[in-house]
Design an enzyme around this catalytic site. Sequence first.
Site, PDB file in Angstrom:
ATOM      1  CG  ASP A  45     -10.074   0.390   7.655  1.00  0.00           C
ATOM      2  OD1 ASP A  45     -10.253  -0.599   6.920  1.00  0.00           O
ATOM      3  OD2 ASP A  45     -11.003   0.987   8.235  1.00  0.00           O
ATOM      4  CG  ASP A  88     -11.246   6.754   7.500  1.00  0.00           C
ATOM      5  OD1 ASP A  88     -11.391   7.594   6.582  1.00  0.00           O
ATOM      6  OD2 ASP A  88     -10.855   5.595   7.286  1.00  0.00           O
ATOM      7  NE  ARG A 191     -13.920   2.573   8.435  1.00  0.00           N
ATOM      8  CZ  ARG A 191     -14.203   2.204   7.191  1.00  0.00           C
ATOM      9  NH1 ARG A 191     -14.443   3.122   6.269  1.00  0.00           N
ATOM     10  NH2 ARG A 191     -14.261   0.928   6.862  1.00  0.00           N
TER      11      ARG A 191
END
Length: 232
Positions: A45, A88, A191
Amino acid sequence: MNTDEPLRDEVVLIDKPLGLTSHDVVARVRRASGERRVGHAGTLDPLASGLLIVLIGRGATRRQVEFMGQPKIYQAELTFGSISETEDAEGPILPQATLEELQALTEADILKVLENFIGTIEQRPPAHSAIKVDGQPLYKKARKGLLIAEDIPTRTVTIDSITLDQFVPTTPPFPPTARITVHCQKGTYIRSLARDIGAALGVGGYLSELRRTAIGDFKVTDASTLEEFEKK
């Protein structure tokens, strides 16, 4: 990278910086290498950094599944006392615990909870992920407000070990945090792990930092920055 001949069948290790998508990295490698067939072996990410295996050329890209199936090592920071819609730091962040509950949280509490996540477990992927349900990526449904947790099927994943590297108790206004190292197999979402650890502690939690340090035998210490690759 300046060359008259496009590179073929090369596996490149890139230390992805914060802020870039994995697609951004692939695009820059494609431009620098002059090779049209470029892919990667495992998404990071934008808010994560670390090892990204970039595959250049037809032969290398055909090995994508092989590389994606390798075990991985992550270093993560978990922040407790709140939950995140994206699980997150991108947020929005919603407080979940009182100051008294956060002050009562101890290193021993965390160590005890971590034991429950080692081994083969059922994990619910993040709502904001590219996993498809009914042919549509979850993140598209989540952005439209059409998704609830029960709509997301769980997946079986394997976590080989979790080490608690550091616990920082709350010092108002700062929440408690923990740094962990996770050795896991393919398909594991850190996550989701952060979310579930926070829930198990009863105070909520989200992933505030993530760095991938290894994929199989490949180490981030052997990786180049994008700028270094582009100058070769």
